[in-house]
Design an enzyme around this catalytic site. Structure first.
Site, PDB file in Angstrom:
ATOM      1  N   PHE A  59     -40.298  48.580   4.130  1.00  0.00           N
ATOM      2  CA  PHE A  59     -41.494  47.979   3.536  1.00  0.00           C
ATOM      3  C   PHE A  59     -41.481  46.453   3.576  1.00  0.00           C
ATOM      4  CE2 PHE A  59     -39.039  47.363  -0.108  1.00  0.00           C
ATOM      5  CZ  PHE A  59     -39.259  48.159  -1.212  1.00  0.00           C
ATOM      6  N   GLU A  60     -42.663  45.878   3.281  1.00  0.00           N
ATOM      7  CA  GLU A  60     -42.984  44.465   3.536  1.00  0.00           C
ATOM      8  C   GLU A  60     -42.902  44.151   5.027  1.00  0.00           C
ATOM      9  OE1 GLU A  60     -44.289  43.615   1.126  1.00  0.00           O
ATOM     10  OE2 GLU A  60     -43.211  43.960  -0.724  1.00  0.00           O
ATOM     11  N   GLY A  61     -43.279  45.119   5.838  1.00  0.00           N
ATOM     12  CA  GLY A  61     -43.200  44.976   7.291  1.00  0.00           C
ATOM     13  C   GLY A  61     -41.855  45.464   7.781  1.00  0.00           C
TER      14      GLY A  61
END
Length: 563
Positions: free
Chosen positions: A393-395
């Protein structure tokens, strides 16, 4: 752009010497750290099982308590109930919260992506309405970007927003997937397609047409609420547009950058927790009539954890200090977008480095625990499941590596003197391995001159390796700068930095060789480049085993991380 302007501190490529870039914790910061430790010990840790059982009242109480302590508004202006202490202090809070299991995830989403969009992009009315409630813990915030059909391609949303010209209300329809804090949030920042492009909207939970799907059954971070946000003909007034219509991507991308840095800080905290668990278990676990921390292979694992944490910590606090330097000068609107976007590479580096080092550290800590580490009675088992999400997550880290490479290449394309700057910057500190590492990056960049840009975009393996080189050098230089400014533990910080830089050079050399071998087809040209690499003035390699044994015993004596 002039030769001496290309690497200004406001547009960082690599760490440069800046005022108070690294400083000892202030009395106030020390007090904050102690407050969080007590908060976790008294309030959070005893309720982790309640959180994992989806006791929503428990998590709401924790947010309220955190708000009462002022922990939710470190980088929120005082005018809206915050403390205006900046990214460094917010990072320290996130780091200490990293010891809090799933609550750390809920906390970071709330204080980051759940709050900062209003701070940076909200109107005065929106700030007054929402920010004070979020900073106090009265309300919990969430951020809704991901959809079933758009993961890494986050801006390819199918959720729609249509303006009803008669009522001047926006009508939203769609689903947002894997939304952290979904079942406890009072307000969501939601991204939707409009005729003018991606737009951000403020959606309150109480609105008609807003519903939440069931909790997702996850591998880890079970104590944070994760569910689908469902929007069915949700009507909101036009005043609930956040930022400008059609400019939502500016909010999404810049807030994502800040969220990546906040995540890195949390990862650093969890890494320290994991090291502490490994050391304390290793001291108590006897095999062959002695503690296993007496065995040098165990010591090597512990020392590698220390070096990794020091590198991640150096880079994260360096980046936070840079952001603090520009934060007070942001004028809003396009100025925010322009200045924050300059740090896309820095934030991506921190996210990738910290999350991957954490993954490795937790794995090694479990290994030190042996069979017991696989049992749920031991905390390291939960950490092992919880930390895996950080690389996603967060890319994803794959997307973040592409961001690192793209940003660096764009900077180079705009200013060809960057190569000279790469070779010349930071002539202070540990020159032994930093300078030849810079020379290797210089060799890569010279070679890339001969490549078609579109061809390089298709060579994602090379982009990955170039990102690793840039990342490794960024961390090395941050560590060197930190070591130079160290007011305490100078000798031990020097030992850690020397180890980090020597191993960093070896990693960069391997990546450079792989890149050259892959993109240079002419054998004679390839051989000339390899000869150039071999001719670099690299110091004699040192006895890293001896250095690491010393570092490990320091950690054993201090029962964990000691810098």
């Amino acid at each position: 752009m002039g030769r001496n302007q290309s690497l200004s501190n406001s547009q960082s490529i690599f760490p440069n010497a800046t005022p108070s870039c690294f400083s000892e914790k202030s009395e106030e910061e020390t007090l904050i750290a102690k407050t969080i430790e007590q908060f976790l010990e008294k309030n959070v840790i005893p309720r982790l099982n309640d959180l994992e059982a989806h006791d929503y009242q428990a998590i709401k109480q924790l947010f309220s308590q955190a708000g009462d302590l002022g922990l939710l508004g470190a980088d929120v202006p005082e005018a809206y109930g915050g403390l205006a202490m900046g990214k460094k202090t917010a990072g320290l809070i996130a780091e200490k919260m990293g010891f809090g299991g799933s609550f750390s995830v809920a906390f970071n989403i709330h204080t980051g992506a759940g709050t900062l969009p209003y701070v940076y992009f909200g109107t005065e009315e929106q700030k007054e309405t929402y920010v004070s409630k979020l900073a106090s813990g009265e309300w919990i915030g969430a951020y809704a970007l991901t959809e079933p059909g758009s993961g890494s391609d986050a801006l390819a949303a199918n959720t729609t927003a249509i303006l009803d010209t008669e009522s001047e209300e926006w009508i939203l329809n769609g689903e947002k997937q894997w939304i952290t804090n979904a079942h406890v949030a009072d307000v969501f920042v939601v991204f939707a397609k409009t005729a003018a492009g991606m737009t951000a909207f403020i959606i309150e939970r109480k609105l008609s047409g807003v519903s939440i799907g069931p909790e997702e059954n996850k591998l880890g971070i079970k104590g944070s609420s994760t569910a689908t946000l469902i929007l069915e003909d949700v009507r909101i007034p036009k005043e609930n547009v956040l930022g400008k219509v059609g400019k939502g991507h500016h909010i999404a991308l810049n807030i994502m950058n800040l969220a990546r840095l906040k995540l890195a800080f949390a990862n650093i905290g969890t890494a320290k927790q994991s090291l502490e668990l490994a050391v304390n278990y290793g001291k108590e676990r006897n095999q062959f009539q002695q503690p296993i921390t007496n065995f040098t292979m165990i010591q090597e694992k512990i020392a590698n954890m220390i070096v990794a944490i020091y590198g991640a910590e150096s880079a994260a606090y360096y980046t936070a200090n840079l952001l603090d330097q520009i934060d007070s000068h942001l004028e809003g609107g396009e100025d925010i977008v322009k200045k924050l976007s300059n740090f896309a590479m820095d934030c991506a580096i921190n996210k990738v480095y910290a999350s991957e080092k954490l993954d490795w550290i937790v794995d090694e800590s479990l290994q030190i625990h042996g069979g017991y580490g696989y049992m749920q009675d031991y905390e390291i088992e939960r950490l092992y499941r919880d930390v895996r999400i950080n690389r996603i997550f967060e890319g994803t880290n794959e997307i973040n590596r592409l961001t690192i490479t793209k940003f660096f290449l764009n900077k180079y394309e705009k200013d060809s003197s960057l190569i000279g700057q790469v070779e010349r910057i930071d002539q202070q500190g540990d020159k032994s391995f930093v300078q030849p590492s810079e020379s290797l990056l210089l060799i890569i960049m010279k070679t890339l001159l001969n490549l078609d840009k579109e061809m390089l975009q298709n060579e994602q393996e090379c982009s990955r390796l170039l990102a690793d080189v840039i990342q490794e050098l960024y961390v090395m230089k941050a560590a060197v700068l930190r070591c130079e400014k160290a007011a305490t533990n100078q000798s031990i910080q020097k030992l850690i930095t020397e180890t980090l830089c020597e191993e960093g050079y070896r990693n960069i050399e391997r990546a450079t060789v792989s890149i050259i071998a892959s993109i240079v087809s002419d054998k004679s040209a390839k051989q000339r480049i390899f000869d150039e690499i071999k001719a670099l003035p690299v110091p004699l390699y040192t006895n890293l085993f001896a250095k690491k044994r010393k570092l490990a015993m320091e950690a054993v004596d201090h029962q964990g991380y000691f810098i």
